[in-house]
Write a protein that holds these residues in place. Structure first.
Motif, short mmCIF file in Angstrom:
data_model
loop_
_atom_site.label_atom_id
_atom_site.label_comp_id
_atom_site.label_asym_id
_atom_site.label_seq_id
_atom_site.Cartn_x
_atom_site.Cartn_y
_atom_site.Cartn_z
N GLY A 38 0.85 -1.20 0.00
CA GLY A 38 0.00 0.00 0.00
C GLY A 38 0.87 1.23 0.00
N GLY A 39 1.78 1.30 -0.95
CA GLY A 39 2.68 2.45 -1.05
C GLY A 39 1.98 3.64 -1.69
N VAL A 47 -2.49 -6.65 -1.46
CA VAL A 47 -1.79 -7.32 -0.36
C VAL A 47 -0.91 -6.28 0.33
N GLN A 94 0.26 -4.45 6.60
CA GLN A 94 -0.65 -4.00 7.66
C GLN A 94 -1.96 -3.53 7.03
N GLY A 147 5.58 11.60 4.78
CA GLY A 147 5.76 13.03 4.97
C GLY A 147 5.37 13.50 6.37
N PRO A 204 7.71 12.38 10.66
CA PRO A 204 8.49 13.21 11.59
C PRO A 204 7.59 14.04 12.50
N LEU A 247 4.40 -10.42 1.24
CA LEU A 247 4.98 -11.19 0.15
C LEU A 247 6.37 -11.66 0.56
N SER A 272 6.04 -1.88 -2.95
CA SER A 272 6.28 -2.36 -1.59
C SER A 272 7.42 -1.63 -0.90
N GLY A 273 7.88 -0.51 -1.47
CA GLY A 273 8.84 0.33 -0.77
C GLY A 273 10.23 -0.28 -0.67
N LYS A 326 12.22 2.89 8.52
CA LYS A 326 11.16 2.12 7.87
C LYS A 326 11.38 0.66 8.19
N ALA A 350 15.65 12.53 5.76
CA ALA A 350 14.99 11.77 6.83
C ALA A 350 15.79 11.84 8.13
N ASP A 405 9.70 3.11 -4.42
CA ASP A 405 11.05 2.78 -3.95
C ASP A 405 11.53 1.39 -4.34
N CYS A 406 10.64 0.44 -4.60
CA CYS A 406 11.10 -0.91 -4.94
C CYS A 406 11.62 -0.98 -6.37
N VAL A 424 7.68 11.70 -3.35
CA VAL A 424 7.12 12.61 -4.36
C VAL A 424 7.17 11.99 -5.77
N LEU A 456 10.51 19.50 1.42
CA LEU A 456 10.11 20.21 2.64
C LEU A 456 10.48 19.33 3.81
N LYS A 467 4.06 22.86 4.08
CA LYS A 467 4.23 21.41 4.22
C LYS A 467 2.97 20.79 4.84
C1 LIG Z 1 11.29 9.71 8.14
C2 LIG Z 1 11.08 9.75 6.66
C3 LIG Z 1 10.48 10.87 6.09
C4 LIG Z 1 10.29 10.94 4.72
N1 LIG Z 1 9.72 12.06 4.20
C5 LIG Z 1 9.55 12.16 2.87
C6 LIG Z 1 8.97 13.34 2.31
O1 LIG Z 1 8.61 14.28 3.01
N2 LIG Z 1 8.85 13.39 0.96
C7 LIG Z 1 9.26 12.36 0.15
O2 LIG Z 1 9.15 12.47 -1.07
N3 LIG Z 1 9.80 11.23 0.65
C8 LIG Z 1 9.95 11.11 1.99
N4 LIG Z 1 10.51 9.97 2.52
C9 LIG Z 1 10.83 8.85 1.61
C10 LIG Z 1 9.54 8.06 1.42
O3 LIG Z 1 9.17 7.47 2.65
C11 LIG Z 1 9.65 6.93 0.43
O4 LIG Z 1 10.35 7.33 -0.70
C12 LIG Z 1 8.24 6.51 0.03
O5 LIG Z 1 7.54 6.04 1.17
C13 LIG Z 1 8.25 5.44 -1.02
O6 LIG Z 1 6.93 5.12 -1.27
P1 LIG Z 1 6.51 3.77 -1.95
O7 LIG Z 1 5.28 4.13 -2.72
O8 LIG Z 1 7.62 3.17 -2.71
O9 LIG Z 1 6.15 2.76 -0.79
P2 LIG Z 1 6.01 2.93 0.80
O10 LIG Z 1 5.36 4.22 1.14
O11 LIG Z 1 7.34 2.63 1.40
O12 LIG Z 1 4.98 1.78 1.13
C14 LIG Z 1 5.26 0.42 0.94
C15 LIG Z 1 4.12 -0.38 1.51
O13 LIG Z 1 4.32 -1.74 1.18
C16 LIG Z 1 4.17 -2.56 2.33
N5 LIG Z 1 5.07 -3.69 2.15
C17 LIG Z 1 6.42 -3.68 2.17
N6 LIG Z 1 6.90 -4.90 1.91
C18 LIG Z 1 5.83 -5.70 1.73
C19 LIG Z 1 5.69 -7.08 1.45
N7 LIG Z 1 6.75 -7.87 1.29
N8 LIG Z 1 4.44 -7.58 1.35
C20 LIG Z 1 3.35 -6.78 1.51
N9 LIG Z 1 3.43 -5.47 1.77
C21 LIG Z 1 4.66 -4.93 1.89
C22 LIG Z 1 4.54 -1.67 3.50
O14 LIG Z 1 3.93 -2.13 4.68
C23 LIG Z 1 4.00 -0.31 3.02
O15 LIG Z 1 2.64 -0.18 3.37
C24 LIG Z 1 10.71 9.87 3.89
C25 LIG Z 1 11.30 8.74 4.47
C26 LIG Z 1 11.48 8.68 5.83
C27 LIG Z 1 12.14 7.47 6.42
#
Ligand SMILES: Cc1cc2nc3c(=O)[nH]c(=O)nc-3n(C[C@H](O)[C@H](O)[C@H](O)COP(=O)(O)OP(=O)(O)OC[C@H]3O[C@@H](n4cnc5c(N)ncnc54)[C@H](O)[C@@H]3O)c2cc1C
Length: 367
Positions: free
Chosen positions: A15-16, A40, A43, A50, A53, A85, A112-113, A132, A160, A278-279, A290, A323, A349
Protein backbone atom coordinates in the motif's frame (compact mmCIF):
# COMPACT_ATOMS: atom_id res chain seq x y z
CA UNK A 1 7.38 -22.27 -7.02
CA UNK A 2 4.64 -23.94 -9.10
CA UNK A 3 1.72 -21.90 -10.43
CA UNK A 4 -0.88 -22.05 -7.71
CA UNK A 5 -4.56 -21.51 -7.16
CA UNK A 6 -6.37 -19.30 -6.52
CA UNK A 7 -5.55 -17.27 -9.59
CA UNK A 8 -6.25 -13.52 -9.36
CA UNK A 9 -6.62 -11.30 -12.42
CA UNK A 10 -4.65 -8.54 -10.65
CA UNK A 11 -2.63 -8.53 -7.44
CA UNK A 12 -1.26 -5.24 -6.09
CA UNK A 13 1.46 -5.77 -3.47
CA UNK A 14 2.15 -2.94 -1.02
CA UNK A 15 0.00 0.00 0.00
CA UNK A 16 2.68 2.45 -1.05
CA UNK A 17 2.19 5.99 -2.32
CA UNK A 18 1.81 4.97 -6.00
CA UNK A 19 -0.88 2.38 -5.23
CA UNK A 20 -2.78 4.83 -2.99
CA UNK A 21 -2.88 7.34 -5.84
CA UNK A 22 -3.82 4.65 -8.39
CA UNK A 23 -6.71 3.33 -6.26
CA UNK A 24 -7.98 6.85 -5.59
CA UNK A 25 -7.87 7.64 -9.31
CA UNK A 26 -9.92 4.55 -10.18
CA UNK A 27 -12.49 5.60 -7.57
CA UNK A 28 -12.60 9.17 -8.93
CA UNK A 29 -13.06 7.85 -12.50
CA UNK A 30 -15.67 5.28 -11.47
CA UNK A 31 -13.31 2.49 -12.58
CA UNK A 32 -12.91 -0.87 -10.87
CA UNK A 33 -10.25 -3.55 -10.88
CA UNK A 34 -11.21 -6.84 -12.56
CA UNK A 35 -13.41 -9.00 -10.28
CA UNK A 36 -11.32 -11.11 -7.89
CA UNK A 37 -8.39 -8.64 -7.73
CA UNK A 38 -6.41 -8.39 -4.49
CA UNK A 39 -4.44 -5.74 -2.59
CA UNK A 40 -1.79 -7.32 -0.36
CA UNK A 41 -0.23 -5.18 2.38
CA UNK A 42 1.72 -6.07 5.48
CA UNK A 43 -0.65 -4.00 7.66
CA UNK A 44 -4.29 -2.88 7.31
CA UNK A 45 -3.20 0.72 6.76
CA UNK A 46 -0.67 2.72 4.75
CA UNK A 47 1.63 5.23 6.44
CA UNK A 48 2.27 8.62 4.89
CA UNK A 49 6.00 9.25 5.29
CA UNK A 50 5.76 13.03 4.97
CA UNK A 51 3.95 13.21 8.32
CA UNK A 52 5.98 10.63 10.27
CA UNK A 53 8.49 13.21 11.59
CA UNK A 54 5.51 15.28 12.80
CA UNK A 55 4.15 12.22 14.58
CA UNK A 56 7.50 11.57 16.30
CA UNK A 57 7.69 15.25 17.26
CA UNK A 58 4.29 14.93 18.94
CA UNK A 59 2.44 17.15 16.41
CA UNK A 60 0.23 14.45 14.84
CA UNK A 61 -1.44 11.26 16.02
CA UNK A 62 -0.80 7.91 14.33
CA UNK A 63 -4.37 7.99 13.00
CA UNK A 64 -3.67 11.31 11.25
CA UNK A 65 -0.62 9.82 9.48
CA UNK A 66 -2.13 6.58 8.21
CA UNK A 67 -4.82 5.55 5.75
CA UNK A 68 -7.14 2.54 6.10
CA UNK A 69 -6.65 0.39 3.02
CA UNK A 70 -9.78 -1.80 3.21
CA UNK A 71 -12.26 0.96 2.21
CA UNK A 72 -10.04 2.03 -0.71
CA UNK A 73 -9.69 -1.56 -1.92
CA UNK A 74 -13.42 -2.25 -1.53
CA UNK A 75 -14.36 0.89 -3.48
CA UNK A 76 -12.26 -0.47 -6.38
CA UNK A 77 -13.86 -3.92 -6.15
CA UNK A 78 -10.74 -5.43 -4.58
CA UNK A 79 -10.16 -7.41 -1.43
CA UNK A 80 -7.46 -6.37 1.05
CA UNK A 81 -5.27 -9.24 2.27
CA UNK A 82 -3.11 -8.34 5.30
CA UNK A 83 -0.10 -10.48 4.56
CA UNK A 84 3.50 -10.14 3.45
CA UNK A 85 4.98 -11.19 0.15
CA UNK A 86 7.93 -13.51 0.82
CA UNK A 87 8.77 -14.64 -2.70
CA UNK A 88 7.85 -13.88 -6.28
CA UNK A 89 8.22 -16.37 -9.12
CA UNK A 90 7.90 -14.10 -12.14
CA UNK A 91 8.26 -16.93 -14.64
CA UNK A 92 5.31 -18.91 -13.21
CA UNK A 93 3.37 -15.72 -12.33
CA UNK A 94 2.96 -16.69 -8.68
CA UNK A 95 3.64 -15.20 -5.25
CA UNK A 96 4.23 -16.81 -1.86
CA UNK A 97 2.89 -15.01 1.22
CA UNK A 98 4.12 -15.17 4.83
CA UNK A 99 0.89 -16.98 5.79
CA UNK A 100 1.99 -19.83 3.50
CA UNK A 101 -0.59 -19.00 0.81
CA UNK A 102 0.51 -19.27 -2.80
CA UNK A 103 -1.34 -17.24 -5.38
CA UNK A 104 -1.19 -16.97 -9.12
CA UNK A 105 -1.84 -13.77 -11.02
CA UNK A 106 -2.55 -12.61 -14.53
CA UNK A 107 -1.10 -9.17 -13.71
CA UNK A 108 0.99 -8.00 -10.75
CA UNK A 109 1.83 -4.51 -9.51
CA UNK A 110 4.58 -4.01 -6.93
CA UNK A 111 4.74 -0.91 -4.72
CA UNK A 112 6.28 -2.36 -1.59
CA UNK A 113 8.84 0.33 -0.77
CA UNK A 114 12.37 -0.26 0.49
CA UNK A 115 14.28 -1.06 3.68
CA UNK A 116 17.05 0.92 5.41
CA UNK A 117 20.60 0.32 4.18
CA UNK A 118 22.80 -1.61 6.66
CA UNK A 119 26.35 -1.11 5.37
CA UNK A 120 28.23 -1.77 8.63
CA UNK A 121 29.03 -4.83 10.71
CA UNK A 122 27.31 -5.32 14.02
CA UNK A 123 27.67 -7.79 16.86
CA UNK A 124 24.04 -7.17 17.81
CA UNK A 125 24.98 -5.33 21.01
CA UNK A 126 22.77 -2.32 20.19
CA UNK A 127 19.14 -2.27 19.07
CA UNK A 128 18.78 -1.09 15.46
CA UNK A 129 15.56 0.78 14.69
CA UNK A 130 14.87 1.33 10.99
CA UNK A 131 13.18 4.58 9.97
CA UNK A 132 11.16 2.12 7.87
CA UNK A 133 8.95 0.14 8.15
CA UNK A 134 7.09 2.87 10.03
CA UNK A 135 5.09 0.67 12.47
CA UNK A 136 8.38 -0.51 14.03
CA UNK A 137 9.80 2.95 14.73
CA UNK A 138 6.45 4.28 15.98
CA UNK A 139 6.19 1.35 18.42
CA UNK A 140 9.77 1.91 19.61
CA UNK A 141 9.17 5.65 20.00
CA UNK A 142 6.21 4.94 22.30
CA UNK A 143 8.50 2.81 24.47
CA UNK A 144 11.11 5.60 24.51
CA UNK A 145 8.48 8.10 25.61
CA UNK A 146 7.72 5.95 28.65
CA UNK A 147 11.42 5.24 29.31
CA UNK A 148 13.59 7.87 27.60
CA UNK A 149 17.00 6.57 26.51
CA UNK A 150 20.06 8.58 27.57
CA UNK A 151 21.52 8.67 24.06
CA UNK A 152 20.20 7.90 20.57
CA UNK A 153 22.41 7.78 17.49
CA UNK A 154 20.82 8.41 14.09
CA UNK A 155 22.72 7.24 11.01
CA UNK A 156 22.00 9.11 7.77
CA UNK A 157 22.78 12.59 6.55
CA UNK A 158 19.79 12.97 4.23
CA UNK A 159 16.41 14.61 4.71
CA UNK A 160 14.99 11.77 6.83
CA UNK A 161 17.98 11.86 9.22
CA UNK A 162 17.60 15.62 9.77
CA UNK A 163 13.84 15.35 10.30
CA UNK A 164 14.12 12.42 12.72
CA UNK A 165 16.90 14.10 14.74
CA UNK A 166 14.86 17.29 15.17
CA UNK A 167 11.66 15.37 15.96
CA UNK A 168 13.26 13.09 18.55
CA UNK A 169 15.01 16.01 20.29
CA UNK A 170 11.62 17.67 20.71
CA UNK A 171 9.66 14.67 21.97
CA UNK A 172 12.50 13.18 24.06
CA UNK A 173 14.03 16.31 25.63
CA UNK A 174 16.13 14.35 28.15
CA UNK A 175 17.76 12.29 25.39
CA UNK A 176 21.05 13.22 23.74
CA UNK A 177 20.63 12.85 19.97
CA UNK A 178 23.66 12.38 17.70
CA UNK A 179 23.39 12.46 13.90
CA UNK A 180 26.12 10.65 11.94
CA UNK A 181 26.56 11.40 8.23
CA UNK A 182 28.73 9.26 5.95
CA UNK A 183 29.41 12.32 3.77
CA UNK A 184 28.51 15.98 4.36
CA UNK A 185 24.96 16.84 5.46
CA UNK A 186 22.22 16.93 2.75
CA UNK A 187 24.56 16.45 -0.21
CA UNK A 188 21.69 16.11 -2.70
CA UNK A 189 20.27 19.52 -1.73
CA UNK A 190 21.56 23.08 -2.29
CA UNK A 191 24.51 24.07 -0.06
CA UNK A 192 22.37 26.80 1.49
CA UNK A 193 19.83 24.22 2.71
CA UNK A 194 22.63 22.24 4.36
CA UNK A 195 23.80 25.45 6.08
CA UNK A 196 20.27 26.19 7.31
CA UNK A 197 19.89 22.60 8.52
CA UNK A 198 23.21 22.74 10.42
CA UNK A 199 22.03 25.87 12.21
CA UNK A 200 18.67 24.25 13.07
CA UNK A 201 20.33 21.09 14.36
CA UNK A 202 22.76 23.18 16.42
CA UNK A 203 19.91 25.20 17.95
CA UNK A 204 18.11 21.97 18.83
CA UNK A 205 21.27 20.63 20.46
CA UNK A 206 21.65 17.71 18.06
CA UNK A 207 25.27 16.53 17.99
CA UNK A 208 26.11 16.53 14.28
CA UNK A 209 28.99 14.41 12.95
CA UNK A 210 29.62 14.90 9.23
CA UNK A 211 31.92 12.73 7.09
CA UNK A 212 32.03 10.16 9.86
CA UNK A 213 30.90 6.82 8.39
CA UNK A 214 29.99 4.20 10.99
CA UNK A 215 31.76 0.99 9.98
CA UNK A 216 31.08 -1.26 12.92
CA UNK A 217 29.02 -1.67 16.07
CA UNK A 218 30.58 -3.78 18.79
CA UNK A 219 30.28 -3.98 22.57
CA UNK A 220 27.63 -1.26 22.50
CA UNK A 221 29.86 1.27 20.73
CA UNK A 222 29.87 2.83 17.25
CA UNK A 223 33.21 2.70 15.43
CA UNK A 224 34.47 4.90 12.63
CA UNK A 225 37.93 4.52 11.12
CA UNK A 226 38.80 2.04 13.87
CA UNK A 227 37.90 4.41 16.74
CA UNK A 228 34.95 4.26 19.12
CA UNK A 229 32.94 7.44 18.47
CA UNK A 230 29.75 6.97 20.50
CA UNK A 231 28.07 4.70 23.02
CA UNK A 232 24.34 5.16 22.42
CA UNK A 233 21.44 3.12 23.79
CA UNK A 234 20.01 2.50 20.32
CA UNK A 235 20.71 3.30 16.68
CA UNK A 236 18.09 4.73 14.32
CA UNK A 237 18.71 3.96 10.65
CA UNK A 238 17.81 6.73 8.21
CA UNK A 239 20.37 5.40 5.77
CA UNK A 240 18.43 5.53 2.50
CA UNK A 241 16.82 2.77 0.49
CA UNK A 242 17.86 -0.89 0.23
CA UNK A 243 15.96 -3.45 -1.83
CA UNK A 244 14.05 -6.32 -0.20
CA UNK A 245 15.84 -9.67 -0.66
CA UNK A 246 12.97 -11.33 -2.54
CA UNK A 247 13.39 -8.92 -5.45
CA UNK A 248 16.78 -10.34 -6.51
CA UNK A 249 15.44 -13.92 -6.59
CA UNK A 250 12.16 -13.03 -8.34
CA UNK A 251 13.42 -13.65 -11.86
CA UNK A 252 12.84 -9.97 -12.70
CA UNK A 253 15.69 -7.89 -14.04
CA UNK A 254 17.12 -5.83 -11.16
CA UNK A 255 19.78 -3.11 -10.96
CA UNK A 256 23.08 -3.55 -9.07
CA UNK A 257 21.36 -2.64 -5.76
CA UNK A 258 18.55 -5.16 -6.29
CA UNK A 259 15.82 -2.69 -7.30
CA UNK A 260 13.42 -3.89 -10.01
CA UNK A 261 14.25 -2.31 -13.35
CA UNK A 262 11.21 -0.72 -15.00
CA UNK A 263 10.63 1.20 -18.22
CA UNK A 264 8.77 4.47 -18.70
CA UNK A 265 5.48 2.49 -18.76
CA UNK A 266 6.41 1.24 -15.25
CA UNK A 267 6.69 -2.28 -16.65
CA UNK A 268 9.34 -4.68 -15.40
CA UNK A 269 11.27 -7.16 -17.56
CA UNK A 270 8.13 -9.37 -17.36
CA UNK A 271 5.30 -7.89 -19.46
CA UNK A 272 2.62 -8.75 -16.85
CA UNK A 273 4.49 -7.27 -13.87
CA UNK A 274 4.57 -3.55 -13.08
CA UNK A 275 6.49 -1.81 -10.29
CA UNK A 276 6.56 1.72 -8.88
CA UNK A 277 8.04 3.74 -6.05
CA UNK A 278 11.05 2.78 -3.95
CA UNK A 279 11.10 -0.91 -4.94
CA UNK A 280 11.67 0.04 -8.58
CA UNK A 281 14.62 1.41 -10.53
CA UNK A 282 14.21 3.97 -13.29
CA UNK A 283 16.83 6.48 -14.52
CA UNK A 284 16.53 10.03 -13.10
CA UNK A 285 14.00 8.86 -10.52
CA UNK A 286 15.24 9.11 -6.92
CA UNK A 287 13.73 6.91 -4.23
CA UNK A 288 11.35 9.46 -2.71
CA UNK A 289 7.64 9.65 -2.03
CA UNK A 290 7.12 12.61 -4.36
CA UNK A 291 8.26 10.48 -7.33
CA UNK A 292 6.14 7.49 -6.26
CA UNK A 293 3.08 9.76 -6.04
CA UNK A 294 3.59 11.03 -9.62
CA UNK A 295 3.84 7.44 -10.88
CA UNK A 296 0.40 6.65 -9.43
CA UNK A 297 -1.80 8.05 -12.26
CA UNK A 298 0.31 6.35 -14.96
CA UNK A 299 0.14 3.07 -13.05
CA UNK A 300 -3.65 3.45 -12.62
CA UNK A 301 -4.05 3.78 -16.38
CA UNK A 302 -1.55 1.11 -17.41
CA UNK A 303 -2.79 -1.62 -15.05
CA UNK A 304 -6.26 -1.46 -16.60
CA UNK A 305 -5.10 -0.75 -20.17
CA UNK A 306 -2.29 -3.33 -20.30
CA UNK A 307 -4.46 -5.88 -22.11
CA UNK A 308 -5.29 -3.35 -24.87
CA UNK A 309 -1.70 -2.18 -25.13
CA UNK A 310 -2.35 1.61 -25.05
CA UNK A 311 0.04 2.39 -22.21
CA UNK A 312 0.98 5.82 -20.84
CA UNK A 313 4.56 6.95 -20.14
CA UNK A 314 5.85 8.31 -16.85
CA UNK A 315 8.24 11.25 -17.14
CA UNK A 316 10.14 11.96 -13.90
CA UNK A 317 9.87 15.58 -12.82
CA UNK A 318 13.26 17.34 -13.36
CA UNK A 319 13.23 18.71 -9.81
CA UNK A 320 11.02 18.20 -6.80
CA UNK A 321 9.99 20.41 -3.91
CA UNK A 322 11.65 19.20 -0.69
CA UNK A 323 10.11 20.21 2.64
CA UNK A 324 11.91 18.98 5.75
CA UNK A 325 9.88 19.18 8.94
CA UNK A 326 11.68 20.82 11.87
CA UNK A 327 9.21 19.29 14.33
CA UNK A 328 7.97 22.64 15.70
CA UNK A 329 5.74 23.63 12.78
CA UNK A 330 8.62 25.15 10.82
CA UNK A 331 10.23 23.51 7.77
CA UNK A 332 13.33 23.71 5.62
CA UNK A 333 12.45 24.11 1.93
CA UNK A 334 14.43 23.52 -1.25
CA UNK A 335 13.42 23.60 -4.88
CA UNK A 336 16.14 23.50 -7.51
CA UNK A 337 18.79 25.97 -6.32
CA UNK A 338 16.37 27.76 -3.96
CA UNK A 339 16.60 27.10 -0.23
CA UNK A 340 14.81 28.75 2.66
CA UNK A 341 13.20 27.92 5.99
CA UNK A 342 10.61 29.10 8.45
CA UNK A 343 7.03 28.97 9.60
CA UNK A 344 5.59 29.71 6.14
CA UNK A 345 7.45 26.71 4.71
CA UNK A 346 6.07 24.67 7.63
CA UNK A 347 2.52 25.80 6.87
CA UNK A 348 2.99 24.88 3.20
CA UNK A 349 4.23 21.41 4.22
CA UNK A 350 1.29 20.84 6.58
CA UNK A 351 -1.16 22.04 3.94
CA UNK A 352 0.27 19.71 1.25
CA UNK A 353 0.48 16.72 3.62
CA UNK A 354 -3.02 17.14 5.05
CA UNK A 355 -4.42 17.68 1.55
CA UNK A 356 -2.86 14.36 0.46
CA UNK A 357 -4.40 12.60 3.46
CA UNK A 358 -7.85 14.11 2.82
CA UNK A 359 -7.69 13.14 -0.85
CA UNK A 360 -6.74 9.52 -0.20
CA UNK A 361 -8.72 8.64 2.90
CA UNK A 362 -12.16 7.09 2.50
CA UNK A 363 -14.53 6.82 5.46
CA UNK A 364 -14.26 3.49 7.29
CA UNK A 365 -17.62 1.68 7.55
CA UNK A 366 -19.35 2.81 10.73
CA UNK A 367 -17.62 6.25 10.77
C1 LIG B 1 11.29 9.71 8.14
C2 LIG B 1 11.08 9.75 6.66
C3 LIG B 1 10.48 10.87 6.09
C4 LIG B 1 10.29 10.94 4.72
N1 LIG B 1 9.72 12.06 4.20
C5 LIG B 1 9.55 12.16 2.87
C6 LIG B 1 8.97 13.34 2.31
O1 LIG B 1 8.61 14.28 3.01
N2 LIG B 1 8.85 13.39 0.96
C7 LIG B 1 9.26 12.36 0.15
O2 LIG B 1 9.15 12.47 -1.07
N3 LIG B 1 9.80 11.23 0.65
C8 LIG B 1 9.95 11.11 1.99
N4 LIG B 1 10.51 9.97 2.52
C9 LIG B 1 10.83 8.85 1.61
C10 LIG B 1 9.54 8.06 1.42
O3 LIG B 1 9.17 7.47 2.65
C11 LIG B 1 9.65 6.93 0.43
O4 LIG B 1 10.35 7.33 -0.70
C12 LIG B 1 8.24 6.51 0.03
O5 LIG B 1 7.54 6.04 1.17
C13 LIG B 1 8.25 5.44 -1.02
O6 LIG B 1 6.93 5.12 -1.27
P1 LIG B 1 6.51 3.77 -1.95
O7 LIG B 1 5.28 4.13 -2.72
O8 LIG B 1 7.62 3.17 -2.71
O9 LIG B 1 6.15 2.76 -0.79
P2 LIG B 1 6.01 2.93 0.80
O10 LIG B 1 5.36 4.22 1.14
O11 LIG B 1 7.34 2.63 1.40
O12 LIG B 1 4.98 1.78 1.13
C14 LIG B 1 5.26 0.42 0.94
C15 LIG B 1 4.12 -0.38 1.51
O13 LIG B 1 4.32 -1.74 1.18
C16 LIG B 1 4.17 -2.56 2.33
N5 LIG B 1 5.07 -3.69 2.15
C17 LIG B 1 6.42 -3.68 2.17
N6 LIG B 1 6.90 -4.90 1.91
C18 LIG B 1 5.83 -5.70 1.73
C19 LIG B 1 5.69 -7.08 1.45
N7 LIG B 1 6.75 -7.87 1.29
N8 LIG B 1 4.44 -7.58 1.35
C20 LIG B 1 3.35 -6.78 1.51
N9 LIG B 1 3.43 -5.47 1.77
C21 LIG B 1 4.66 -4.93 1.89
C22 LIG B 1 4.54 -1.67 3.50
O14 LIG B 1 3.93 -2.13 4.68
C23 LIG B 1 4.00 -0.31 3.02
O15 LIG B 1 2.64 -0.18 3.37
C24 LIG B 1 10.71 9.87 3.89
C25 LIG B 1 11.30 8.74 4.47
C26 LIG B 1 11.48 8.68 5.83
C27 LIG B 1 12.14 7.47 6.42
Amino acid sequence: MPTSTPQAPLIMVGGGHAHLVALRQWIANGQRAPAGSLLVNAQPYAWYSGMLPGLLAGRFTAAQCSIELAPLAAACGMQLICDELLALDAHNQAILLASGKRMGFARLSLNSGALPVIDFNTDGSLPLVGAKPFPGIVQQWRTWQAQPPAHLAILGGGAAGVELALALRLSLPQTTVSLFCRHALLTSHPLRLARLARARLGKANVKLHEKLPIERISDGQLYSDGHAVAQPDAVVLATGAAAADWQATSGLECDAQGFIRIDAQLRSSHPCIFAAGDCASLPDTPHAGVYAVRQGPVLAHNLLAAAQGSLQHYQPQPRALALLACGDGRALLSYGALATQGRLAGQLKDWLDLRFMRAHRLPVQGD
